[in-house]
Scaffold this motif. Structure first.
Motif, PDB file in Angstrom:
ATOM      1  N   LYS A 200       0.857  -1.186   0.000  1.00 41.83           N
ATOM      2  CA  LYS A 200       0.000   0.000   0.000  1.00 41.83           C
ATOM      3  C   LYS A 200       0.894   1.237   0.000  1.00 41.83           C
ATOM      4  O   LYS A 200       1.790   1.350   0.829  1.00 41.83           O
ATOM      5  CB  LYS A 200      -0.919   0.015   1.236  1.00 41.83           C
ATOM      6  N   ASN A 201       0.635   2.152  -0.952  1.00 42.82           N
ATOM      7  CA  ASN A 201       1.375   3.420  -0.928  1.00 42.82           C
ATOM      8  C   ASN A 201       0.487   4.605  -1.284  1.00 42.82           C
ATOM      9  O   ASN A 201       0.966   5.711  -1.425  1.00 42.82           O
ATOM     10  CB  ASN A 201       2.583   3.370  -1.878  1.00 42.82           C
ATOM     11  N   GLU A 202      -0.793   4.338  -1.458  1.00 41.99           N
ATOM     12  CA  GLU A 202      -1.737   5.420  -1.678  1.00 41.99           C
ATOM     13  C   GLU A 202      -2.605   5.564  -0.436  1.00 41.99           C
ATOM     14  O   GLU A 202      -3.202   4.608   0.043  1.00 41.99           O
ATOM     15  CB  GLU A 202      -2.601   5.129  -2.909  1.00 41.99           C
ATOM     16  N   ASN A 203      -2.631   6.786   0.069  1.00 47.25           N
ATOM     17  CA  ASN A 203      -3.457   7.093   1.242  1.00 47.25           C
ATOM     18  C   ASN A 203      -3.009   6.352   2.501  1.00 47.25           C
ATOM     19  O   ASN A 203      -3.835   6.015   3.360  1.00 47.25           O
ATOM     20  CB  ASN A 203      -4.931   6.782   0.962  1.00 47.25           C
ATOM     21  N   VAL A 204      -1.707   6.058   2.617  1.00 50.68           N
ATOM     22  CA  VAL A 204      -1.192   5.519   3.883  1.00 50.68           C
ATOM     23  C   VAL A 204      -1.149   6.668   4.884  1.00 50.68           C
ATOM     24  O   VAL A 204      -0.459   7.664   4.677  1.00 50.68           O
ATOM     25  CB  VAL A 204       0.216   4.922   3.703  1.00 50.68           C
ATOM     26  N   THR A 205      -1.880   6.543   5.970  1.00 49.22           N
ATOM     27  CA  THR A 205      -1.946   7.622   6.950  1.00 49.22           C
ATOM     28  C   THR A 205      -0.733   7.580   7.871  1.00 49.22           C
ATOM     29  O   THR A 205      -0.097   6.530   8.032  1.00 49.22           O
ATOM     30  CB  THR A 205      -3.217   7.501   7.801  1.00 49.22           C
ATOM     31  N   PRO A 206      -0.379   8.711   8.483  1.00 47.49           N
ATOM     32  CA  PRO A 206       0.725   8.708   9.455  1.00 47.49           C
ATOM     33  C   PRO A 206       0.504   7.695  10.584  1.00 47.49           C
ATOM     34  O   PRO A 206       1.460   7.081  11.071  1.00 47.49           O
ATOM     35  CB  PRO A 206       0.724  10.144   9.983  1.00 47.49           C
ATOM     36  N   LYS A 207      -0.754   7.515  10.983  1.00 50.40           N
ATOM     37  CA  LYS A 207      -1.059   6.558  12.049  1.00 50.40           C
ATOM     38  C   LYS A 207      -0.759   5.131  11.606  1.00 50.40           C
ATOM     39  O   LYS A 207      -0.166   4.337  12.353  1.00 50.40           O
ATOM     40  CB  LYS A 207      -2.534   6.697  12.452  1.00 50.40           C
ATOM     41  N   GLU A 208      -1.164   4.788  10.368  1.00 52.40           N
ATOM     42  CA  GLU A 208      -0.877   3.457   9.840  1.00 52.40           C
ATOM     43  C   GLU A 208       0.628   3.231   9.730  1.00 52.40           C
ATOM     44  O   GLU A 208       1.149   2.171  10.087  1.00 52.40           O
ATOM     45  CB  GLU A 208      -1.532   3.279   8.468  1.00 52.40           C
ATOM     46  N   PHE A 209       1.313   4.241   9.217  1.00 56.76           N
ATOM     47  CA  PHE A 209       2.764   4.140   9.047  1.00 56.76           C
ATOM     48  C   PHE A 209       3.442   3.894  10.395  1.00 56.76           C
ATOM     49  O   PHE A 209       4.319   3.030  10.512  1.00 56.76           O
ATOM     50  CB  PHE A 209       3.288   5.434   8.408  1.00 56.76           C
ATOM     51  N   ALA A 210       3.029   4.647  11.415  1.00 64.84           N
ATOM     52  CA  ALA A 210       3.635   4.506  12.736  1.00 64.84           C
ATOM     53  C   ALA A 210       3.336   3.135  13.343  1.00 64.84           C
ATOM     54  O   ALA A 210       4.221   2.503  13.938  1.00 64.84           O
ATOM     55  CB  ALA A 210       3.121   5.609  13.657  1.00 64.84           C
ATOM     56  N   ARG A 211       2.103   2.663  13.188  1.00 64.54           N
ATOM     57  CA  ARG A 211       1.737   1.348  13.737  1.00 64.54           C
ATOM     58  C   ARG A 211       2.587   0.235  13.121  1.00 64.54           C
ATOM     59  O   ARG A 211       3.098  -0.639  13.834  1.00 64.54           O
ATOM     60  CB  ARG A 211       0.258   1.060  13.458  1.00 64.54           C
ATOM     61  N   VAL A 212       2.716   0.264  11.790  1.00 62.81           N
ATOM     62  CA  VAL A 212       3.501  -0.774  11.118  1.00 62.81           C
ATOM     63  C   VAL A 212       4.955  -0.686  11.549  1.00 62.81           C
ATOM     64  O   VAL A 212       5.601  -1.701  11.847  1.00 62.81           O
ATOM     65  CB  VAL A 212       3.367  -0.648   9.592  1.00 62.81           C
ATOM     66  N   ALA A 213       5.492   0.540  11.598  1.00 58.72           N
ATOM     67  CA  ALA A 213       6.896   0.724  11.987  1.00 58.72           C
ATOM     68  C   ALA A 213       7.167   0.199  13.393  1.00 58.72           C
ATOM     69  O   ALA A 213       8.247  -0.340  13.662  1.00 58.72           O
ATOM     70  CB  ALA A 213       7.267   2.201  11.889  1.00 58.72           C
ATOM     71  N   GLU A 214       6.196   0.321  14.280  1.00 63.54           N
ATOM     72  CA  GLU A 214       6.373  -0.122  15.669  1.00 63.54           C
ATOM     73  C   GLU A 214       6.292  -1.638  15.813  1.00 63.54           C
ATOM     74  O   GLU A 214       6.737  -2.194  16.821  1.00 63.54           O
ATOM     75  CB  GLU A 214       5.301   0.519  16.549  1.00 63.54           C
ATOM     76  N   HIS A 215       5.706  -2.326  14.828  1.00 66.66           N
ATOM     77  CA  HIS A 215       5.477  -3.760  14.969  1.00 66.66           C
ATOM     78  C   HIS A 215       6.189  -4.585  13.888  1.00 66.66           C
ATOM     79  O   HIS A 215       5.761  -5.689  13.553  1.00 66.66           O
ATOM     80  CB  HIS A 215       3.967  -4.063  14.927  1.00 66.66           C
ATOM     81  N   LEU A 216       7.281  -4.063  13.366  1.00 71.94           N
ATOM     82  CA  LEU A 216       8.010  -4.784  12.328  1.00 71.94           C
ATOM     83  C   LEU A 216       8.558  -6.114  12.833  1.00 71.94           C
ATOM     84  O   LEU A 216       8.758  -7.049  12.045  1.00 71.94           O
ATOM     85  CB  LEU A 216       9.159  -3.914  11.789  1.00 71.94           C
ATOM     86  N   ASP A 217       8.788  -6.209  14.164  1.00 73.19           N
ATOM     87  CA  ASP A 217       9.346  -7.448  14.711  1.00 73.19           C
ATOM     88  C   ASP A 217       8.374  -8.616  14.616  1.00 73.19           C
ATOM     89  O   ASP A 217       8.791  -9.785  14.628  1.00 73.19           O
ATOM     90  CB  ASP A 217       9.760  -7.234  16.171  1.00 73.19           C
ATOM     91  N   VAL A 218       7.074  -8.327  14.486  1.00 73.25           N
ATOM     92  CA  VAL A 218       6.086  -9.405  14.356  1.00 73.25           C
ATOM     93  C   VAL A 218       5.515  -9.469  12.940  1.00 73.25           C
ATOM     94  O   VAL A 218       4.540 -10.176  12.689  1.00 73.25           O
ATOM     95  CB  VAL A 218       4.936  -9.228  15.378  1.00 73.25           C
ATOM     96  N   LEU A 219       6.112  -8.711  12.035  1.00 72.41           N
ATOM     97  CA  LEU A 219       5.665  -8.679  10.639  1.00 72.41           C
ATOM     98  C   LEU A 219       6.856  -9.006   9.739  1.00 72.41           C
ATOM     99  O   LEU A 219       7.412  -8.128   9.069  1.00 72.41           O
ATOM    100  CB  LEU A 219       5.110  -7.292  10.286  1.00 72.41           C
ATOM    101  N   PRO A 220       7.281 -10.265   9.711  1.00 73.42           N
ATOM    102  CA  PRO A 220       8.469 -10.626   8.925  1.00 73.42           C
ATOM    103  C   PRO A 220       8.311 -10.270   7.443  1.00 73.42           C
ATOM    104  O   PRO A 220       7.325 -10.636   6.809  1.00 73.42           O
ATOM    105  CB  PRO A 220       8.582 -12.135   9.119  1.00 73.42           C
ATOM    106  N   GLY A 221       9.296  -9.556   6.920  1.00 69.49           N
ATOM    107  CA  GLY A 221       9.287  -9.161   5.517  1.00 69.49           C
ATOM    108  C   GLY A 221       8.631  -7.827   5.247  1.00 69.49           C
ATOM    109  O   GLY A 221       8.814  -7.244   4.181  1.00 69.49           O
ATOM    110  N   VAL A 222       7.853  -7.307   6.217  1.00 69.37           N
ATOM    111  CA  VAL A 222       7.142  -6.043   6.022  1.00 69.37           C
ATOM    112  C   VAL A 222       8.053  -4.885   6.410  1.00 69.37           C
ATOM    113  O   VAL A 222       8.846  -4.979   7.347  1.00 69.37           O
ATOM    114  CB  VAL A 222       5.849  -6.011   6.858  1.00 69.37           C
ATOM    115  N   ASN A 223       7.911  -3.765   5.677  1.00 71.52           N
ATOM    116  CA  ASN A 223       8.689  -2.579   6.000  1.00 71.52           C
ATOM    117  C   ASN A 223       7.828  -1.339   5.801  1.00 71.52           C
ATOM    118  O   ASN A 223       6.954  -1.297   4.932  1.00 71.52           O
ATOM    119  CB  ASN A 223       9.938  -2.495   5.115  1.00 71.52           C
ATOM    120  N   ALA A 224       8.072  -0.341   6.646  1.00 69.78           N
ATOM    121  CA  ALA A 224       7.439   0.968   6.505  1.00 69.78           C
ATOM    122  C   ALA A 224       8.494   1.899   5.939  1.00 69.78           C
ATOM    123  O   ALA A 224       9.474   2.225   6.607  1.00 69.78           O
ATOM    124  CB  ALA A 224       6.934   1.465   7.860  1.00 69.78           C
TER     125      ALA A 224
END
Length: 693
Positions: A200-224
């Motif tokens: 997702k790169n359209e309409n990613v909100t700052p809140k969504e970005f921050a949530r994903v960035a904070e939980h990268l340790d439980v989201l293998p392969g995902v990056n913000a």
């Protein structure tokens, strides 16, 4: 009694040791032999396998290059935006991706695409739903296959059969959350091993970005991370020429997939799909950052290293003057609107006004503009692309090429006169100028725009030097191609060579008859674009040298400072396509005729240009453009054109204007007013710039 001595019993130990040693020797021999086989015979193969599994590379996109106008005003920029990506490690299975998708769905929301009934689908297909059901009910799905089917099918056939046997009822009723999970997994499934895929790169909100960035340790392969959208500070001005790039979801163009993949692109890379973004894709794309990943035997990434630093795409400095471009757009819109409002019934087919402004000596395009009246919405829209793609009959504007064709072919000489009165060929309608002009020479024919003079040139090129009223013409059809060959030297009827995708070369009439040759000679048969007309008049202004028009002035290296231009990487020098094969005196003669059109009494444009501080030259044009419906003429109309250049003695600017399908009579001299204001604006901006210096 004599006692017997006991015999000593020999020890068995040495023999057993020998056997043991021999066995050990054999084992070591076998081991050494096996090691030799591995090392000598299979060493390279096994080493390659080790290297393949341990070292992997990925390419990370970089921002595209920017665009500037000739005065270094920024006209295309990169606007950063939040982006959620997924990079799968080796060996990742569908169930693993589903688990990650379910976790990621708790932190982001997907945009709800809707079907024709207005129901949110999130872009999820029936197959996506069946794949989701299969992963949630794998054992149940497998139980629907018989042992015989499993034995006879390969893995792909098994999987497709299991999906086919999932009923519609079983995949109906999924919740919004489940559909979002499917939508996320759908994007993740596009990813290749160790290659980032945008989720997702359209309409990613700052809140969504921050949530994903904070939980990268439980989201293998995902990056913000950060992606870029293209931003056009001047809005719609020149926008169609700048062009667009593909979206992340679209990726590389499907019809050119092999081309891009062989040049280091990934399938989800954004590429130029139109305009200058497409034309200069190789320059604007930049150099990707190359990262080496080290993985263990399970495919888990244990280390990474940047082996090639990424570099933002190179910047383009264009030949366009955005201030002039804006003003030309305003001029076109104002005059088009005035003409339509002044006579709406007469101008009911009038919709476009097009203009090209260029440096005749270098080919640099200074402004390329178009305005279109959308009658359905009652709105005026930018349509600059039509200056390169839309062909129209140019009328008398091409008479300079006709006169030069007559000189070079030897059918007329400078100063030759003909009597301008209506021409009548047996079996055809009468042809004439807009009025009887009497005896005219070649300069008069240009100044007063005599059709009849051009008819005489055409008839003579066709082989008839003894025209008699109401007689048939002696006519050689080869004259048609001969005259077209002369015209092509100016860029009429051929591609101009502009650095832009897919320009038009106009339309060539299919019927080389005598009457059509006469029409061709006055610009009322073949069609030409505004860019072709600009190249044509530039060739005359430039003493017969036809130069390639171009948008790109320089390519600049990117620099870390975002608000500065880097050093010049490459300049676009003047490219002379050809020198017209005609006597220089002939060209000077036509230049003099063009001067009289703009500067002397009776000249068809003199009332607009004769009193200017600058000295301009050129040619007016009017072509009949009647309107037909099912073969029946329903209205009269005309194309109005104007070509010109200035200053006359040392041309630095040339232009062409086309206003198609204006009404008759012409109650508003649209093309002449546009041309006048274009030159006024050009020299006004030039004076302002010199004062600032």
């Amino acid at each position: 009694m004599v006692q017997k001595k006991k015999k000593k019993r020999k020890s068995q130990l040495p023999f057993r040791l020998n056997i043991l040693f021999f066995i050990v020797f054999l084992l070591f021999s076998v081991l050494i032999l096996q090691l030799g086989v591995v090392q000598i015979l299979n060493g390279e193969e096994f080493q390659a396998e080790i290297d393949e599994t341990e070292n992997e590379y990925t390419l990370k996109p970089v921002p595209r290059g920017k665009m500037y106008d000739r005065n270094h005003n920024l006209i295309l920029d990169n606007n950063p935006l939040y982006s959620i990506t997924y990079t799968p490690a080796k060996g990742i299975q569908a169930k693993d991706r589903l688990e990650v998708a379910e976790k990621l769905a708790t932190y982001i929301s997907m945009d709800p695409e809707k079907n024709d009934k207005g129901i949110a689908t999130y872009g999820v297909t029936t197959r996506n739903k069946k794949e989701y059901w299969y992963l949630k009910n794998t054992e149940e799905a497998r139980s629907r296959l018989t042992d015989k089917e499993i034995e006879e099918m390969d893995n792909g056939e098994e999987y497709d059969t299991m999906l086919d046997r999932i009923s519609e009822e079983e995949i109906n009723g999924y919740s919004k959350q489940q559909l979002e999970v499917m939508a996320i997994k759908k994007e993740m499934d596009k990813a290749m091993t160790l290659t980032p895929q945008v989720v997702k790169n359209e309409n990613v909100t700052p809140k969504e970005f921050a949530r994903v960035a904070e939980h990268l340790d439980v989201l293998p392969g995902v990056n913000a991370t950060t992606d870029w959208n293209r931003e056009k500070p001047y809005g719609e001005t020149f926008s169609t020429f700048i062009g667009d790039i593909t979206s992340q979801s679209q990726g590389i163009l499907a019809e050119k997939e092999e081309y891009y993949l062989t040049r280091g692109y990934s399938r989800n890379d954004r590429v130029g799909r139109s305009g200058l973004e497409q034309q200069y894709e190789d320059i604007l794309r930049g150099r990707k950052e190359k990262i080496q990943y080290t993985t263990n035997s399970n495919g888990k990434v244990i280390d990474s290293e940047v082996v090639v630093e990424g570099q933002r795409g190179k910047d383009l400095v264009l030949t366009i003057d955005m201030e002039l471009q804006k003003e030309v757009n305003k001029i076109l819109r104002k005059e088009l609107k005035t003409a339509i409002q002044k006579a709406p019934a007469r101008n009911r087919f009038m919709e476009d006004a097009l203009a090209v402004v260029m440096d005749p000596q270098t080919g640099e395009l200074l402004a390329v503009a178009g305005q279109h009246y959308n009658r359905k919405n009652n709105e005026y829209e930018n349509a600059g692309w039509k200056a390169l793609y839309a062909g129209h009959e140019a009328g008398s504007a091409v008479k300079g090429a006709t006169v030069l064709s007559g000189y070079q072919s030897g059918v007329i000489k400078p100063g030759q006169t003909f009597y301008d009165s209506p021409i009548k060929i047996a079996g055809t309608p009468e042809k004439s100028s807009y009025r009887n002009l009497g005896s005219v020479n070649d300069l008069d024919a240009l100044r007063l725009s005599s059709n009849v003079y051009m008819f005489y040139i055409a008839m003579r090129m066709g082989g008839d030097f003894n025209y008699q009223r109401n007689d048939k013409l002696n006519y050689d059809p080869a004259a048609f191609q001969e005259m077209r060959n002369y015209f092509s030297q100016f860029g009429l009827g051929v591609k101009t060579g502009v650095d832009f995708p897919n320009e038009s070369d106009g339309y060539e009439g299919p019927d080389p008859q005598a009457g059509n040759l006469l029409d061709f000679a006055i610009g009322q048969y073949d069609t030409y674009t505004a860019l072709q007309l600009a190249q044509y008049v530039s060739t005359i202004a430039n003493d017969g040298y036809r130069v390639r028009p171009h948008f790109m002035k320089e390519i600049r290296m990117p620099v870390p400072h975002e608000d500065k231009l880097g050093p010049v990487y490459r300049s676009n020098n003047t490219d002379v396509l050809n020198k017209i094969v005609m006597d220089d005196n002939y060209i000077e003669r036509v230049q003099k005729g063009f001067y009289q059109v703009y500067q002397q009494s009776g000249g068809t444009a003199a009332s607009y240009f004769a009193d200017k501080e600058y000295t301009a030259a050129g040619k007016t044009g009017t072509a009949e453009k009647d309107q037909y419906d099912d073969g029946e003429k329903i209205a009269e109309g005309e194309n109005h054109t104007l070509v010109g250049y200035a200053p006359y003695d040392n041309p630095e600017v040339a232009f062409a204007v086309i206003v198609p399908e204006a009404g008759v009579p012409n109650v508003h001299p649209t093309s002449k007013l546009i041309g006048e204001q274009i030159l006024d604006t050009y020299f006004g901006l030039k004076d302002d710039a010199e004062e600032k210096e």
